[in-house]
Write a protein that holds these residues in place. Structure first.
Motif, PDB file in Angstrom:
ATOM      1  N   GLY A 273       0.791  -1.218   0.000  1.00  0.00           N
ATOM      2  CA  GLY A 273       0.000   0.000   0.000  1.00  0.00           C
ATOM      3  C   GLY A 273       0.829   1.277   0.000  1.00  0.00           C
ATOM      4  N   GLN A 274       2.020   1.236  -0.602  1.00  0.00           N
ATOM      5  CA  GLN A 274       2.923   2.386  -0.559  1.00  0.00           C
ATOM      6  C   GLN A 274       3.099   3.100  -1.908  1.00  0.00           C
ATOM      7  OE1 GLN A 274       4.474   3.929   1.930  1.00  0.00           O
ATOM      8  NE2 GLN A 274       3.660   2.571   3.509  1.00  0.00           N
ATOM      9  N   TYR A 275       2.453   2.592  -2.960  1.00  0.00           N
ATOM     10  CA  TYR A 275       2.699   3.162  -4.289  1.00  0.00           C
ATOM     11  C   TYR A 275       2.341   4.652  -4.325  1.00  0.00           C
ATOM     12  CZ  TYR A 275       3.355   2.786  -9.387  1.00  0.00           C
ATOM     13  OH  TYR A 275       3.813   2.907 -10.669  1.00  0.00           O
ATOM     14  N   ARG A 276       1.126   4.986  -3.911  1.00  0.00           N
ATOM     15  CA  ARG A 276       0.724   6.400  -3.936  1.00  0.00           C
ATOM     16  C   ARG A 276       1.554   7.239  -2.955  1.00  0.00           C
ATOM     17  NH1 ARG A 276      -4.109   4.308  -5.774  1.00  0.00           N
ATOM     18  NH2 ARG A 276      -4.997   5.536  -7.504  1.00  0.00           N
ATOM     19  N   ASN A 277       1.998   6.647  -1.879  1.00  0.00           N
ATOM     20  CA  ASN A 277       2.815   7.391  -0.922  1.00  0.00           C
ATOM     21  C   ASN A 277       4.180   7.755  -1.508  1.00  0.00           C
ATOM     22  OD1 ASN A 277       0.753   7.152   0.950  1.00  0.00           O
ATOM     23  ND2 ASN A 277       1.624   5.330   1.903  1.00  0.00           N
ATOM     24  N   ILE A 278       4.734   6.835  -2.307  1.00  0.00           N
ATOM     25  CA  ILE A 278       6.006   7.135  -2.966  1.00  0.00           C
ATOM     26  C   ILE A 278       5.808   8.221  -4.017  1.00  0.00           C
ATOM     27  CG2 ILE A 278       7.879   6.214  -4.367  1.00  0.00           C
ATOM     28  CD1 ILE A 278       7.441   3.508  -3.032  1.00  0.00           C
ATOM     29  N   VAL A 279       4.739   8.090  -4.806  1.00  0.00           N
ATOM     30  CA  VAL A 279       4.417   9.120  -5.796  1.00  0.00           C
ATOM     31  C   VAL A 279       4.258  10.475  -5.103  1.00  0.00           C
ATOM     32  CG1 VAL A 279       2.660   9.908  -7.442  1.00  0.00           C
ATOM     33  CG2 VAL A 279       3.395   7.503  -7.448  1.00  0.00           C
ATOM     34  N   GLN A 280       3.580  10.468  -3.968  1.00  0.00           N
ATOM     35  CA  GLN A 280       3.385  11.699  -3.202  1.00  0.00           C
ATOM     36  C   GLN A 280       4.724  12.286  -2.766  1.00  0.00           C
ATOM     37  OE1 GLN A 280       1.869  11.250   0.807  1.00  0.00           O
ATOM     38  NE2 GLN A 280       0.721  13.175   0.689  1.00  0.00           N
ATOM     39  N   GLY A 281       5.607  11.432  -2.258  1.00  0.00           N
ATOM     40  CA  GLY A 281       6.904  11.908  -1.800  1.00  0.00           C
ATOM     41  C   GLY A 281       7.724  12.529  -2.912  1.00  0.00           C
ATOM     42  N   TYR A 282       7.695  11.902  -4.091  1.00  0.00           N
ATOM     43  CA  TYR A 282       8.459  12.434  -5.219  1.00  0.00           C
ATOM     44  C   TYR A 282       7.859  13.755  -5.697  1.00  0.00           C
ATOM     45  CZ  TYR A 282      11.157  12.591  -9.538  1.00  0.00           C
ATOM     46  OH  TYR A 282      12.004  12.977 -10.549  1.00  0.00           O
ATOM     47  N   LEU A 283       6.536  13.807  -5.857  1.00  0.00           N
ATOM     48  CA  LEU A 283       5.881  15.043  -6.288  1.00  0.00           C
ATOM     49  C   LEU A 283       6.105  16.173  -5.284  1.00  0.00           C
ATOM     50  CD1 LEU A 283       2.473  13.682  -7.645  1.00  0.00           C
ATOM     51  CD2 LEU A 283       4.244  14.834  -8.999  1.00  0.00           C
ATOM     52  N   ALA A 284       6.034  15.838  -3.998  1.00  0.00           N
ATOM     53  CA  ALA A 284       6.265  16.843  -2.961  1.00  0.00           C
ATOM     54  C   ALA A 284       7.690  17.391  -3.054  1.00  0.00           C
ATOM     55  CB  ALA A 284       6.016  16.246  -1.580  1.00  0.00           C
ATOM     56  N   SER A 285       8.650  16.499  -3.309  1.00  0.00           N
ATOM     57  CA  SER A 285      10.042  16.925  -3.424  1.00  0.00           C
ATOM     58  C   SER A 285      10.254  17.813  -4.642  1.00  0.00           C
ATOM     59  CB  SER A 285      10.954  15.694  -3.492  1.00  0.00           C
ATOM     60  OG  SER A 285      10.858  14.927  -2.309  1.00  0.00           O
ATOM     61  N   VAL A 286       9.575  17.484  -5.733  1.00  0.00           N
ATOM     62  CA  VAL A 286       9.675  18.312  -6.940  1.00  0.00           C
ATOM     63  C   VAL A 286       9.069  19.688  -6.692  1.00  0.00           C
ATOM     64  CG1 VAL A 286       8.931  18.551  -9.340  1.00  0.00           C
ATOM     65  CG2 VAL A 286       9.749  16.332  -8.509  1.00  0.00           C
ATOM     66  N   SER A 287       7.918  19.734  -6.038  1.00  0.00           N
ATOM     67  CA  SER A 287       7.291  21.028  -5.750  1.00  0.00           C
ATOM     68  C   SER A 287       8.150  21.872  -4.810  1.00  0.00           C
ATOM     69  CB  SER A 287       5.901  20.827  -5.142  1.00  0.00           C
ATOM     70  OG  SER A 287       4.989  20.338  -6.105  1.00  0.00           O
ATOM     71  N   PHE A 288       8.791  21.211  -3.851  1.00  0.00           N
ATOM     72  CA  PHE A 288       9.675  21.948  -2.949  1.00  0.00           C
ATOM     73  C   PHE A 288      10.841  22.563  -3.716  1.00  0.00           C
ATOM     74  CE2 PHE A 288      13.818  21.672  -0.831  1.00  0.00           C
ATOM     75  CZ  PHE A 288      13.671  22.743   0.052  1.00  0.00           C
ATOM     76  N   VAL A 289      11.526  21.760  -4.541  1.00  0.00           N
ATOM     77  CA  VAL A 289      12.684  22.299  -5.254  1.00  0.00           C
ATOM     78  C   VAL A 289      12.246  23.374  -6.243  1.00  0.00           C
ATOM     79  CG1 VAL A 289      12.866  20.724  -7.246  1.00  0.00           C
ATOM     80  CG2 VAL A 289      14.933  21.626  -6.169  1.00  0.00           C
ATOM     81  N   ASP A 290      11.036  23.243  -6.778  1.00  0.00           N
ATOM     82  CA  ASP A 290      10.509  24.282  -7.657  1.00  0.00           C
ATOM     83  C   ASP A 290      10.406  25.613  -6.913  1.00  0.00           C
ATOM     84  OD1 ASP A 290       8.851  24.993 -10.253  1.00  0.00           O
ATOM     85  OD2 ASP A 290       7.672  25.711  -8.542  1.00  0.00           O
ATOM     86  N   SER A 291      10.032  25.569  -5.647  1.00  0.00           N
ATOM     87  CA  SER A 291       9.945  26.805  -4.868  1.00  0.00           C
ATOM     88  C   SER A 291      11.322  27.431  -4.684  1.00  0.00           C
ATOM     89  CB  SER A 291       9.289  26.540  -3.507  1.00  0.00           C
ATOM     90  OG  SER A 291      10.162  25.832  -2.634  1.00  0.00           O
ATOM     91  N   CYS A 292      12.350  26.595  -4.542  1.00  0.00           N
ATOM     92  CA  CYS A 292      13.717  27.106  -4.427  1.00  0.00           C
ATOM     93  C   CYS A 292      14.177  27.721  -5.744  1.00  0.00           C
ATOM     94  CB  CYS A 292      14.657  25.980  -4.008  1.00  0.00           C
ATOM     95  SG  CYS A 292      14.310  25.284  -2.370  1.00  0.00           S
ATOM     96  N   ILE A 293      13.800  27.092  -6.835  1.00  0.00           N
ATOM     97  CA  ILE A 293      14.096  27.671  -8.152  1.00  0.00           C
ATOM     98  C   ILE A 293      13.432  29.033  -8.289  1.00  0.00           C
ATOM     99  CG2 ILE A 293      13.638  27.375 -10.635  1.00  0.00           C
ATOM    100  CD1 ILE A 293      14.017  24.313 -10.096  1.00  0.00           C
ATOM    101  N   GLY A 294      12.224  29.153  -7.741  1.00  0.00           N
ATOM    102  CA  GLY A 294      11.525  30.431  -7.771  1.00  0.00           C
ATOM    103  C   GLY A 294      12.273  31.526  -7.035  1.00  0.00           C
ATOM    104  N   ILE A 295      12.925  31.184  -5.923  1.00  0.00           N
ATOM    105  CA  ILE A 295      13.717  32.165  -5.180  1.00  0.00           C
ATOM    106  C   ILE A 295      14.807  32.745  -6.077  1.00  0.00           C
ATOM    107  CG2 ILE A 295      15.382  32.432  -3.286  1.00  0.00           C
ATOM    108  CD1 ILE A 295      13.740  30.288  -1.762  1.00  0.00           C
ATOM    109  N   VAL A 296      15.467  31.883  -6.833  1.00  0.00           N
ATOM    110  CA  VAL A 296      16.563  32.314  -7.703  1.00  0.00           C
ATOM    111  C   VAL A 296      16.028  33.124  -8.886  1.00  0.00           C
ATOM    112  CG1 VAL A 296      18.524  31.561  -9.086  1.00  0.00           C
ATOM    113  CG2 VAL A 296      17.903  30.300  -7.016  1.00  0.00           C
ATOM    114  N   LEU A 297      14.958  32.646  -9.504  1.00  0.00           N
ATOM    115  CA  LEU A 297      14.400  33.367 -10.653  1.00  0.00           C
ATOM    116  C   LEU A 297      13.893  34.748 -10.241  1.00  0.00           C
ATOM    117  CD1 LEU A 297      12.466  30.536 -12.541  1.00  0.00           C
ATOM    118  CD2 LEU A 297      14.755  31.442 -13.026  1.00  0.00           C
ATOM    119  N   ASP A 298      13.274  34.841  -9.081  1.00  0.00           N
ATOM    120  CA  ASP A 298      12.812  36.147  -8.590  1.00  0.00           C
ATOM    121  C   ASP A 298      13.991  37.091  -8.389  1.00  0.00           C
ATOM    122  OD1 ASP A 298      10.206  35.262  -8.592  1.00  0.00           O
ATOM    123  OD2 ASP A 298      10.109  34.909  -6.433  1.00  0.00           O
ATOM    124  N   ALA A 299      15.071  36.565  -7.816  1.00  0.00           N
ATOM    125  CA  ALA A 299      16.249  37.394  -7.583  1.00  0.00           C
ATOM    126  C   ALA A 299      16.832  37.904  -8.889  1.00  0.00           C
ATOM    127  CB  ALA A 299      17.297  36.609  -6.801  1.00  0.00           C
TER     128      ALA A 299
END
Length: 489
Positions: A273-299
């Motif tokens: 029962g972990q398939y969706r949880n792994i997908v969630q973890g990967y998507l969450a990590s991508v969204s987090f790093v996207d926010s960091c990319i936003g910090i740089v692009l804004d600067a």
């Protein structure tokens, strides 16, 4: 206007600048030669909004950059593993040329073999031609080679922070695990890296700059603060299609090369029962790093350099999230070789999309040309400038990805052809099989296609460099022992 010859002479050019003061000379220099901002994302597959790789992906900042430049939807790494992929991109040489098939210490890259010894790292090339160079985070495999940049902001060891105990998956051979941790973004190394580069963009620079920021996520462990998991409720997530007998039609060597016993399998994830949880973890990590990319692009957008800076974003390779019964990179299939590539020149035409096959190896000569520098004749990649001018420019090239000595994948717009060192083959027709579930290598109607694609295989297959290592599976452990190297992934 300062002449190009004066710029290439570096400091000596100042003496020939005539009546120009040093301040005026540097101002002219900055106007003629673009800056470069390079954003590198670890283990990023096509699960970004702009690539439509996953319906639940939320990456507004990567998407913002894609709307400003050229998105290459058919871009592939030179190797489906971090160390050799980055070494290839930064040297401008293919793994089959250097023998760097596994991880390698940054300071050992030029000790890999004779051809690697004469390479000039991308950062060094810009520095040699008068640029200020700065980097932070994971740019090469570990940090950066000694003396390869003017200013290095460092990176944390490993891929932490880590909880006291793994949440789900606990195998000492891998970082793989998933779950919300730590509490705040500012506890994450990528957050610090983003702000370090942002601060550099706010500084006054007296000459053009080349800056690189290497982000760790979504490399495992898929640990980011809870708010990013909440953005992707597991119960609502799309799970990639999975074929249980997917590997029945691939050669035995393909199973050996891609056997990663330290990682969970899709069968295990479904049963537990972990398939969706792994997908969630990967998507969450991508969204987090996207926010960091936003910090740089804004600067950058708020800086004085916004109109004269080329921005490039790339992932060092793709990643399987359940496809072909694995959660891993390190294969020659589409999921492990394909990664986002976005190039925004200083004078960008705006949003463009190219489906032509391109390689991360092509970045070196492309950036050199964008910035008006002389060619590095040792580069083995192709200048992508014609596709930046016209994303549908006639392009008869194929892309090669290498995983270990004499194991290669050839990718065109339609086909993926894989040949292993024992001569075994796979062939996938993406017009009818985007998931690569049907290996048509033995079907009579595709024999001429295989012959044509085989012409793109490297004619040189350098021996494993004793400086590169990898112990990710039994096959490559044996290769490592044969090469006389050792080390942990």
């Amino acid at each position: 206007m300062v002449t190009r010859r004066n710029f290439l002479l570096g400091g000596a050019g100042l003496a020939t600048a005539g009546a120009l003061s040093q301040l005026d000379w540097f101002k002219a220099l900055k106007q003629e030669y673009p800056n470069v901002l390079m954003l590198i994302v670890d283990d990023l597959n096509d699960w970004v909004g702009a690539m439509n790789g996953h319906p639940n992906a939320k990456t507004p900042n990567i998407d913002r950059l894609a709307k400003q430049g050229t998105l290459f939807t058919n871009a592939h790494a030179s190797a489906p593993i971090c160390g050799p992929s980055r070494a290839s991109m930064m040297t401008g040489l293919a793994p089959s040329t250097t023998g760097i098939y596994g991880h390698i210490k940054d300071d050992d890259i030029r000790a890999a073999n004779d051809k690697a010894a004469h390479s000039i790292f991308l950062t060094e090339y810009f520095r040699k031609h008068g640029y200020y160079t700065a980097a932070v985070g994971k740019v090469f495999h570990y940090r950066v080679p000694s003396g390869s940049v003017d200013d290095y902001g460092g990176r944390v060891k490993g891929f932490g922070p880590y909880p006291e105990q793994n949440y789900v998956w606990d195998d000492p051979r891998t970082n793989t695990d998933w779950g919300p941790f730590p509490e705040r973004d500012d506890q994450m190394p990528d957050y610090d890296s983003a702000h370090w580069i942002a601060n550099k963009l706010n500084e006054q620079h007296d000459k053009p700059f080349f800056m690189a920021c290497g982000f760790l996520r979504p490399h495992a462990p898929w640990h980011v603060p809870k708010k990013w998991f909440d953005m992707h409720p597991a119960k609502d997530l799309f799970v990639p299609p999975f074929l249980r007998d997917d590997l029945q039609d691939v050669p035995e060597i393909a199973k050996s090369v891609t056997d990663h016993p330290m990682m969970p399998t899709t069968e295990w994830a479904i049963e537990n029962g972990q398939y969706r949880n792994i997908v969630q973890g990967y998507l969450a990590s991508v969204s987090f790093v996207d926010s960091c990319i936003g910090i740089v692009l804004d600067a950058l957008e708020n800086s004085e350099y916004a109109e004269n800076t080329a921005v490039v974003l790339w992932g060092d390779h793709g990643y399987h999230i359940g496809e072909k019964d694995k959660f891993a990179k390190m294969t020659l299939w589409e999921r492990a070789t394909r990664t986002p590539l976005i190039i925004k020149p200083p004078q960008s035409k705006g949003q463009q999309i190219s489906h032509k096959p391109v390689s991360l190896l092509d970045l070196y000569p492309t950036l050199v040309n964008i910035c008006g520098l002389p060619k590095n004749e040792s580069n083995e990649g192709r200048d992508l400038s014609p596709l930046l001018a016209d994303p549908n420019h006639p392009w008869q090239h194929a892309v090669v990805t290498t995983y270990g000595e004499n194991n290669h994948a050839v990718k065109t717009e339609r086909y993926r052809y894989i040949r292993y060192e024992d001569g075994s083959e796979e062939l996938y027709d993406h017009n009818i099989d985007r998931d690569e579930w049907r290996n048509v290598a033995r079907e009579p109607g595709y024999q001429n296609i295989k012959t044509a694609l085989a012409k793109h295989l490297p004619t040189e297959n350098a021996a494993w460099s004793p400086k590169s290592f990898y112990d990710g599976n039994e096959y490559f452990l044996n290769k490592t022992i044969e090469a006389g190297a050792s080390g942990r992934m």
